[in-house]
Enzyme design. Structure first.
Site, PDB file in Angstrom:
ATOM      1  N   LEU A 125       0.841  -1.198   0.000  1.00 50.91           N
ATOM      2  CA  LEU A 125       0.000   0.000   0.000  1.00 50.91           C
ATOM      3  C   LEU A 125       0.876   1.249   0.000  1.00 50.91           C
ATOM      4  O   LEU A 125       0.755   2.111  -0.875  1.00 50.91           O
ATOM      5  CB  LEU A 125      -0.922  -0.014   1.233  1.00 50.91           C
ATOM      6  CG  LEU A 125      -1.738   1.241   1.518  1.00 50.91           C
ATOM      7  CD1 LEU A 125      -2.828   1.438   0.462  1.00 50.91           C
ATOM      8  CD2 LEU A 125      -2.392   1.170   2.909  1.00 50.91           C
ATOM      9  N   PRO A 128       7.051   5.493  -1.466  1.00 50.29           N
ATOM     10  CA  PRO A 128       8.076   6.426  -0.966  1.00 50.29           C
ATOM     11  C   PRO A 128       7.464   7.781  -0.586  1.00 50.29           C
ATOM     12  O   PRO A 128       7.880   8.392   0.388  1.00 50.29           O
ATOM     13  CB  PRO A 128       9.047   6.554  -2.147  1.00 50.29           C
ATOM     14  CG  PRO A 128       8.886   5.277  -2.914  1.00 50.29           C
ATOM     15  CD  PRO A 128       7.449   4.865  -2.746  1.00 50.29           C
ATOM     16  N   THR A 158       6.659  -5.563   4.353  1.00 47.61           N
ATOM     17  CA  THR A 158       7.043  -6.689   5.210  1.00 47.61           C
ATOM     18  C   THR A 158       6.970  -7.978   4.395  1.00 47.61           C
ATOM     19  O   THR A 158       5.995  -8.193   3.665  1.00 47.61           O
ATOM     20  CB  THR A 158       6.080  -6.775   6.420  1.00 47.61           C
ATOM     21  OG1 THR A 158       6.115  -5.540   7.118  1.00 47.61           O
ATOM     22  CG2 THR A 158       6.468  -7.910   7.357  1.00 47.61           C
ATOM     23  N   GLU A 363       1.258  -0.304   9.971  1.00 40.39           N
ATOM     24  CA  GLU A 363      -0.202  -0.510   9.922  1.00 40.39           C
ATOM     25  C   GLU A 363      -0.954   0.670  10.549  1.00 40.39           C
ATOM     26  O   GLU A 363      -1.989   0.507  11.191  1.00 40.39           O
ATOM     27  CB  GLU A 363      -0.579  -1.859  10.517  1.00 40.39           C
ATOM     28  CG  GLU A 363       0.046  -2.970   9.665  1.00 40.39           C
ATOM     29  CD  GLU A 363      -0.594  -4.311   9.770  1.00 40.39           C
ATOM     30  OE1 GLU A 363      -1.799  -4.366  10.035  1.00 40.39           O
ATOM     31  OE2 GLU A 363       0.115  -5.300   9.553  1.00 40.39           O
ATOM     32  N   THR A 365       0.349   4.760  11.940  1.00 37.03           N
ATOM     33  CA  THR A 365       1.056   5.336  13.085  1.00 37.03           C
ATOM     34  C   THR A 365       0.062   5.591  14.229  1.00 37.03           C
ATOM     35  O   THR A 365      -1.156   5.610  14.019  1.00 37.03           O
ATOM     36  CB  THR A 365       1.679   6.691  12.705  1.00 37.03           C
ATOM     37  OG1 THR A 365       0.606   7.563  12.290  1.00 37.03           O
ATOM     38  CG2 THR A 365       2.697   6.564  11.572  1.00 37.03           C
ATOM     39  N   GLU A 367      -0.510   8.345  15.464  1.00 39.75           N
ATOM     40  CA  GLU A 367      -1.245   9.569  15.098  1.00 39.75           C
ATOM     41  C   GLU A 367      -2.451   9.207  14.218  1.00 39.75           C
ATOM     42  O   GLU A 367      -3.542   9.769  14.374  1.00 39.75           O
ATOM     43  CB  GLU A 367      -0.311  10.546  14.360  1.00 39.75           C
ATOM     44  CG  GLU A 367       0.790  11.144  15.221  1.00 39.75           C
ATOM     45  CD  GLU A 367       1.897  10.159  15.625  1.00 39.75           C
ATOM     46  OE1 GLU A 367       2.110   9.155  14.909  1.00 39.75           O
ATOM     47  OE2 GLU A 367       2.545  10.385  16.664  1.00 39.75           O
TER      48      GLU A 367
HETATM   49  N1  CAA Z   1     -13.273   0.543   6.020  1.00 44.64           N
HETATM   50  C1  CAA Z   1     -13.947   0.724   4.851  1.00 44.64           C
HETATM   51  N2  CAA Z   1     -13.958   1.897   4.186  1.00 44.64           N
HETATM   52  C2  CAA Z   1     -13.270   2.923   4.725  1.00 44.64           C
HETATM   53  C3  CAA Z   1     -12.554   2.820   5.933  1.00 44.64           C
HETATM   54  C4  CAA Z   1     -12.593   1.575   6.596  1.00 44.64           C
HETATM   55  N3  CAA Z   1     -11.938   1.372   7.744  1.00 44.64           N
HETATM   56  N4  CAA Z   1     -11.976   3.999   6.205  1.00 44.64           N
HETATM   57  C5  CAA Z   1     -12.301   4.827   5.210  1.00 44.64           C
HETATM   58  N5  CAA Z   1     -13.092   4.172   4.313  1.00 44.64           N
HETATM   59  C6  CAA Z   1     -13.706   4.731   3.109  1.00 44.64           C
HETATM   60  C7  CAA Z   1     -14.570   5.942   3.472  1.00 44.64           C
HETATM   61  O1  CAA Z   1     -15.875   5.559   3.842  1.00 44.64           O
HETATM   62  C8  CAA Z   1     -14.529   6.729   2.175  1.00 44.64           C
HETATM   63  O2  CAA Z   1     -15.441   6.171   1.261  1.00 44.64           O
HETATM   64  P1  CAA Z   1     -16.689   7.034   0.662  1.00 44.64           P
HETATM   65  O3  CAA Z   1     -16.085   8.218  -0.015  1.00 44.64           O
HETATM   66  O4  CAA Z   1     -17.376   6.086  -0.224  1.00 44.64           O
HETATM   67  O5  CAA Z   1     -17.481   7.434   1.870  1.00 44.64           O
HETATM   68  C9  CAA Z   1     -13.150   6.445   1.637  1.00 44.64           C
HETATM   69  O6  CAA Z   1     -12.714   5.230   2.240  1.00 44.64           O
HETATM   70  C10 CAA Z   1     -12.154   7.540   1.926  1.00 44.64           C
HETATM   71  O7  CAA Z   1     -12.100   7.689   3.322  1.00 44.64           O
HETATM   72  P2  CAA Z   1     -11.423   8.955   4.014  1.00 44.64           P
HETATM   73  O8  CAA Z   1     -12.019  10.205   3.425  1.00 44.64           O
HETATM   74  O9  CAA Z   1     -11.536   8.760   5.481  1.00 44.64           O
HETATM   75  O10 CAA Z   1      -9.921   8.831   3.511  1.00 44.64           O
HETATM   76  P3  CAA Z   1      -8.644   9.687   3.887  1.00 44.64           P
HETATM   77  O11 CAA Z   1      -7.876   9.909   2.646  1.00 44.64           O
HETATM   78  O12 CAA Z   1      -9.039  10.860   4.722  1.00 44.64           O
HETATM   79  O13 CAA Z   1      -7.746   8.666   4.748  1.00 44.64           O
HETATM   80  C11 CAA Z   1      -6.985   7.454   6.675  1.00 44.64           C
HETATM   81  C12 CAA Z   1      -8.172   7.979   5.845  1.00 44.64           C
HETATM   82  C13 CAA Z   1      -7.673   6.779   7.869  1.00 44.64           C
HETATM   83  C14 CAA Z   1      -6.062   8.533   7.168  1.00 44.64           C
HETATM   84  C15 CAA Z   1      -6.211   6.418   5.835  1.00 44.64           C
HETATM   85  O14 CAA Z   1      -5.497   7.031   4.788  1.00 44.64           O
HETATM   86  C16 CAA Z   1      -5.260   5.571   6.662  1.00 44.64           C
HETATM   87  O15 CAA Z   1      -5.684   4.633   7.360  1.00 44.64           O
HETATM   88  N6  CAA Z   1      -3.945   5.865   6.573  1.00 44.64           N
HETATM   89  C17 CAA Z   1      -2.937   5.035   7.202  1.00 44.64           C
HETATM   90  C18 CAA Z   1      -2.488   3.968   6.252  1.00 44.64           C
HETATM   91  C19 CAA Z   1      -1.799   2.845   6.949  1.00 44.64           C
HETATM   92  O16 CAA Z   1      -2.236   2.362   7.984  1.00 44.64           O
HETATM   93  N7  CAA Z   1      -0.726   2.366   6.326  1.00 44.64           N
HETATM   94  C20 CAA Z   1      -0.034   1.239   6.821  1.00 44.64           C
HETATM   95  C21 CAA Z   1       0.609   0.548   5.667  1.00 44.64           C
HETATM   96  S1  CAA Z   1       0.504  -1.178   5.689  1.00 44.64           S
HETATM   97  C22 CAA Z   1       1.833  -1.740   6.549  1.00 44.64           C
HETATM   98  O17 CAA Z   1       2.312  -1.142   7.453  1.00 44.64           O
HETATM   99  C23 CAA Z   1       2.277  -3.019   6.000  1.00 44.64           C
HETATM  100  C24 CAA Z   1       3.199  -3.921   6.626  1.00 44.64           C
HETATM  101  O18 CAA Z   1       3.857  -4.547   5.864  1.00 44.64           O
HETATM  102  C25 CAA Z   1       3.221  -4.237   8.080  1.00 44.64           C
END
Ligand code: CAA
Length: 385
Positions: A125, A128, A158, A363, A365, A367
């Site tokens: 996901l 950079p 990961t 997964e 931060t 924040e």
């Molecule tokens: N489940 C289903 N849909 C969701 C959702 C959820 N939990 N959260 C948001 N959505 C949907 C919303 O309903 C919205 O849809 P509609 O327009 O149809 O209503 C759409 O997604 C957009 O939502 P937001 O406007 O809330 O989106 P945003 O751009 O403001 O971002 C955020 C929301 C919560 C900040 C999100 O970007 C986020 O979680 N960021 C963090 C990402 C992350 O956790 N990355 C970790 C990477 S993975 C990793 O670490 C891998 C590894 O290898 C260990």
């Protein structure tokens, strides 16, 4: 309300604890030192059914609930945090979305061997230039007949080096923001799929973290997960579940650090008595024990909600936020209790500190967890008004 474990959950706890004590804890320091992927141990996890714990038995999984998954994550991570995250990613970030959004053909081809541990998976996901702002990604997957052509770079992956299968989140319509994002199952053997930089990290050194480079990778349309444009929701709901796994990992690391500090405080003598007899040490031990239990209760609550198919995004964010920050505090206090010995590698205390730190970052931060929780509580109060 009954907080006791049922027979199966108790059996999972005992099996995972025995395996962690006998097979993981003895190699954890060496894994940390060499950075070697714990391949033999991951194979054993597969034999125990721990790579697809909550996957339906029809698709090769153990068919258990998410409380069992959380319990296993705590135990495995108490033995070796690197092995813990490999297990978490395969379960939560790879098997879970295929089980939820995949069709039967995708489940037969990919979910079954992933749950059985014949294939390993990763989740792509972040990029950079986009981490917390997940929808700000640049990688594209543009439709070309019966394929999508993928170009771009993913970061912080990961198991990036070892994975056979990648859950890829990319823009199929770059003009749109989140509504233009789709999810795909991509085979690592696809031409143009490359492993980029392998990161040299502070902790969890036995699990690889790499970038992935996609250079005109052709992905068949039948490998799209869900509908075109559903990819952001696939990613977000996958992370809701993933956060239970990482919270379990944080809890396991913290518990291991606490148990070692407790033991040390009974053995180490200062001023003529064990240091555990001093109020300053007792205060730390009491806080550690309380916070560890509080984290476990939050994690189990989120897991129960997931099992009951209730809304659990806020609950898993709370569990991950609290468990990760608790693990930070507990591992630092555990190091402090060990004094100078905590700062050197004769004891595991310093490794636990380093391993715990990432749980506040990946997964989502801390924040981002606060943002998810705050949005939810504000929505709840608005709905009541
Ligand atoms: N489940 C289903 N849909 C969701 C959702 C959820 N939990 N959260 C948001 N959505 C949907 C919303 O309903 C919205 O849809 P509609 O327009 O149809 O209503 C759409 O997604 C957009 O939502 P937001 O406007 O809330 O989106 P945003 O751009 O403001 O971002 C955020 C929301 C919560 C900040 C999100 O970007 C986020 O979680 N960021 C963090 C990402 C992350 O956790 N990355 C970790 C990477 S993975 C990793 O670490 C891998 C590894 O290898 C260990």
């Amino acid at each position: 309300m009954d907080l006791s474990l049922d027979e199966t959950q108790q059996m999972i706890l005992e099996t995972a604890r025995r395996f962690a004590e006998q097979e993981l804890a003895p190699i954890a320091a060496k894994t940390d030192k060499t950075g070697e992927f714990p391949r033999a141990q991951v194979k054993q996890l597969a034999e125990l059914g721990f790579l697809g714990i909550a996957v339906d038995e029809r698709w090769g999984g153990a068919g258990l609930d998410h409380v069992s998954y959380a319990i296993a994550m705590e135990e495995i991570s108490a033995g070796c945090a690197s092995t813990g995250v490999i297990m978490s990613v395969n379960n939560s970030l790879v098997c879970d979305p295929i089980g939820k959004f995949g069709n039967d053909a995708q489940k037969a081809k990919y979910l079954k061997p992933l749950a059985q541990g014949k294939l390993l998976g990763c989740f792509a996901l972040s990029e950079p230039g986009s981490g917390s702002d997940a929808a700000g990604m640049r990688t594209t997957a543009i439709r070309d007949g019966d394929h999508y052509v993928v170009n771009g770079t993913k970061n912080w992956i990961t198991t990036g080096k070892e994975a056979d299968i990648c859950i890829l989140i990319a823009h199929s319509n770059p003009v749109e923001r989140h509504k233009g994002i789709s999810a795909f199952i991509v085979e690592a053997k696809s031409p143009g799929y490359g492993i980029g930089k392998v990161e040299d990290k502070l902790g969890i050194k036995g699990s690889s973290t790499t970038s992935l480079v996609f250079d005109n990778v052709r992905v068949p349309v039948e490998n799209r997960l869900g509908e075109e444009g559903d990819g952001f929701k696939v990613a977000m709901s996958t992370l809701d579940g993933g956060r239970i796994g990482i919270a379990g990992q944080a809890l396991g690391i913290a518990r291991a650090a606490y148990q070692e500090a407790l033991q040390y405080s009974r053995e180490r003598v200062a001023f003529g008595k064990p240091i555990g007899d001093f109020g300053a040490i007792q205060e730390m031990l009491a806080n550690m024990a309380t916070e560890i239990d509080a984290a476990r209760l939050l994690i189990w609550r989120a897991a129960v909600a997931k099992d009951r198919k209730e809304k659990y995004g806020k609950l898993s964010a709370m569990a991950k936020l609290y468990a990760a920050e608790m693990a930070h505090r507990v591992t630092h206090d555990a190091l402090q209790i060990h004094g100078g010995y905590g700062y050197v590698k004769d004891y595991a205390a310093e490794r636990h500190c380093r391993d715990a730190r990432i749980t506040e970052i990946y997964e989502g931060t801390s924040e981002i967890q606060r943002l998810v929780i705050a949005r939810e509580v504000l929505t709840e109060i608005a709905a009541q008004a």
